[in-house]
Design an enzyme around this catalytic site. Structure first.
Site, PDB file in Angstrom:
ATOM      1  N   HIS A  95       1.886   4.996   6.379  1.00 21.54           N
ATOM      2  CA  HIS A  95       1.352   5.572   5.132  1.00 21.54           C
ATOM      3  C   HIS A  95       1.556   7.086   5.100  1.00 21.54           C
ATOM      4  CE1 HIS A  95      -0.772   1.662   5.395  1.00 21.54           C
ATOM      5  NE2 HIS A  95      -0.419   1.653   4.127  1.00 21.54           N
TER       6      HIS A  95
ATOM      7  N   ASP B  95      -1.285   5.970  12.365  1.00 15.89           N
ATOM      8  CA  ASP B  95      -0.626   5.237  11.286  1.00 15.89           C
ATOM      9  C   ASP B  95       0.594   6.045  10.840  1.00 15.89           C
ATOM     10  OD1 ASP B  95       0.235   4.336   8.792  1.00 15.89           O
ATOM     11  OD2 ASP B  95      -1.777   3.998   8.001  1.00 15.89           O
TER      12      ASP B  95
ATOM     13  N   SER C 191       0.812  -1.217   0.000  1.00 10.79           N
ATOM     14  CA  SER C 191       0.000   0.000   0.000  1.00 10.79           C
ATOM     15  C   SER C 191       0.852   1.277   0.000  1.00 10.79           C
ATOM     16  CB  SER C 191      -0.945   0.000   1.197  1.00 10.79           C
ATOM     17  OG  SER C 191      -0.217  -0.241   2.375  1.00 10.79           O
TER      18      SER C 191
END
Ligand SMILES: *[C@@H]1O[C@H](CO)[C@@H](O)[C@H](O)[C@H]1NC(C)=O
Ligand SMILES: *[C@@H]1O[C@H](CO)[C@@H](O)[C@H](O)[C@H]1NC(C)=O
Ligand SMILES: *[C@@H]1O[C@H](CO)[C@@H](O)[C@H](O)[C@H]1NC(C)=O
Ligand SMILES: *[C@@H]1O[C@H](CO)[C@@H](O)[C@H](O)[C@H]1NC(C)=O
Ligand SMILES: *[C@@H]1O[C@H](CO)[C@@H](O)[C@H](O)[C@H]1NC(C)=O
Ligand SMILES: *[C@@H]1O[C@H](CO)[C@@H](O)[C@H](O)[C@H]1NC(C)=O
Ligand SMILES: *[C@@H]1O[C@H](CO)[C@@H](O)[C@H](O)[C@H]1NC(C)=O
Ligand SMILES: *[C@@H]1O[C@H](CO)[C@@H](O)[C@H](O)[C@H]1NC(C)=O
Length: 424
Positions: free
Chosen positions: A399, A396, A165
């Site tokens: 990302h 997070d 990702s």
């Protein structure tokens, strides 16, 4: 619009009518004469129209593309003096400088292709300083990203971003960087996403393969890092879709590093055992490397490998929550495993095919402010208000928000491709 078939039909129909007209018009000889002259004229016009239409239809099908100049003509790319990078300059060594004049290179709200995971502003992030930093190499300047030049370099080509990702962030960034030029569509063909720009006959693609090699996590949506089983000796399922791609950009790291050991097979698919991650990564890279050697044509294809990116773990809560400024001064996180870095270097140096490293680890490490933190997703859903108030659990720090740090990765890729173009 009339199709060529319609015009030919009309033509045919008129000819039939022509035969029947004299009987209908017997009482008016003068008009008859007129009609007698008009029909051949109409016939000729229709024939010409039909022929023109036929030609145009075929042009649309690209059979006569040499005539369709605006659409398919190659435009030479002008590489100006200040876009040339001396070979001695390591573009990956430098610092971040504040530049709210030129950055961001696009706006979050004007790029419809961003997934919710990365649209930090829309998800409620209060500050946007993270969008305003420019990467400044110590030894030279980077060319400014020019979408038209990028597309011209990608004309009639496919570029594919392969990985997890994080790599999807790089793909989306590239899409947003070029999307204002030309008509385009995005298509999901799991495990791929394909962004097409018809005018340039260009495809920008993303391919989900978190371990490069095969694994049980290769389904585009049904996967979890908690359950991993990697086939260290095979890229069989992937390679069919990798073959023939003009520019390949690989990345694979985070999914390996979830634990110090990983379940994997090598040889017999029945023989599952736990591997030390370093060992497993090396074996996987070698498998990948032999595919590269056996199938890449260095005259036609280019291969890049983006180096690791890992969770930022500083901060008050041991994470990136509430970080609004990049690191000043040197910083190398413990998650960026130097052993893996040197394995990567060794494997790539031994290959007969030139694979170039995008050594983005250090420049990304500085950007503790660039992560999605609590303004992203978890398991495909935006965080709830309650979850946001618990950054310790939910931040997070892997990302990246977009626009943001991945734009710089692409700017570096662009800079390298531009030098290739000039030197070819
Ligand atoms: C290069 O410069 C010429 C002349 O200024 C221009 O017509 C052309 O579009 C430029 N090419 C690109 C790719 O920008
Ligand atoms: C850009 O940054 C400078 C320096 O921090 C600041 O004074 C200026 O107001 C900013 N401009 C915009 C448009 O945000
Ligand atoms: C479009 O690009 C592909 C390669 O990606 C090429 O095979 C094809 O011939 C191109 N089509 C046209 C119309 O140029
Ligand atoms: C996801 O994959 C697992 C096996 O890997 C399977 O058992 C499960 O049914 C799948 N779930 C969905 C929603 O497809
Ligand atoms: C895995 O192997 C490497 C090198 O062989 C070693 O440095 C590392 O400590 C090992 N890791 C674990 C968790 O045993
Ligand atoms: C490997 O698989 C076994 C059996 O499913 C499991 O108990 C073990 O925790 C797994 N090891 C790792 C490192 O995930
Ligand atoms: C975030 O940081 C600012 C100062 O940088 C501080 O005033 C604020 O209280 C912090 N917010 C939280 C929720 O920790
Ligand atoms: C990547 O860059 C870092 C520092 O910027 C350096 O320590 C590392 O050796 C480089 N990796 C490779 C493979 O060149």
């Amino acid at each position: 619009m009339l199709k060529s078939q319609d015009i030919y039909f009309l033509l045919f129909y008129t000819m039939l009518n022509l035969n029947s007209t004299p009987t209908n018009m017997t009482t008016q000889p003068t008009q008859d004469r007129k009609i007698f002259f008009l029909f051949p004229l109409a016939l000729i016009s229709l024939f010409l129209l039909g022929t023109l239409r036929f030609l145009l239809d075929n042009l649309k099908n690209n059979q006569f593309q040499f005539l369709w100049q605006n659409k398919f003509l190659r435009v030479p790319i002008n590489v100006s003096e200040n876009e040339i990078i001396e070979e001695s300059c390591n573009v990956f060594e430098g610092k971040w400088v504040w530049d709210n004049v030129s950055y961001p290179l696009y706006k979050e709200e004007t790029c419809p292709y961003l997934v919710k995971q990365v649209t930090c502003q829309r998800n409620g992030r209060p500050d946007s300083f993270y969008q305003n930093w420019r990467w400044q190499p110590h030894g030279c300047n980077l060319p400014r990203f020019n979408a038209l030049k990028m597309l011209e370099m990608l004309r009639d080509k496919r570029i594919m971003f392969i990985g997890d990702s994080i790599q999807r962030g790089m793909f989306e960034s590239m899409v947003c960087l070029v999307q204002s030029d030309g008509d385009h569509t995005i298509k999901r063909v799991p495990p791929r996403k394909i962004f097409r720009i018809e005018e340039f006959n260009t495809s920008i693609e993303y391919y989900w393969a978190p371990f490069m090699v095969e694994s049980i996590s290769d389904h585009a949506t049904n996967h979890t890092v908690m359950k991993r089983l990697v086939k260290l000796d095979s890229v069989e399922n992937h390679r069919k879709l990798w073959e023939g791609v003009d520019i390949l950009v690989f990345e694979s790291y985070v999914w390996w590093m979830h634990k110090p050991f990983i379940n994997a097979t090598y040889g017999s698919p029945e023989n599952v055992r736990e591997y030390n991650v370093t060992t497993a990564y090396k074996l996987a890279l070698e498998t990948w490397g032999s595919w590269i050697e056996s199938s890449i044509n260095p005259q036609k294809q280019k291969v890049f490998f983006a180096t690791m990116n890992w969770e930022w773990k500083g901060g008050i809560d041991g994470n990136c929550f509430n970080e609004t400024q990049p690191m000043e001064g040197p910083y190398w996180g413990t998650g960026s495993n130097l052993e893996i870095m040197s394995i990567l270097k060794d494997v790539i140096e031994k290959l007969k095919v030139n694979v170039r490293l995008l050594n983005i680890t250090q420049l990304s490490e500085y950007r503790k402010d660039g992560h999605t933190s609590v303004f992203g997703e978890r398991r495909g859903k935006l965080l709830t208000k309650e979850e946001r108030s618990e950054p310790k659990t939910y931040a997070d720090c892997i990302h990246w928000c977009l626009p943001g740090v991945p734009d710089t990765w692409n700017q570096l890729l662009y800079a390298i491709l531009l030098q290739d173009y000039r030197n070819h």
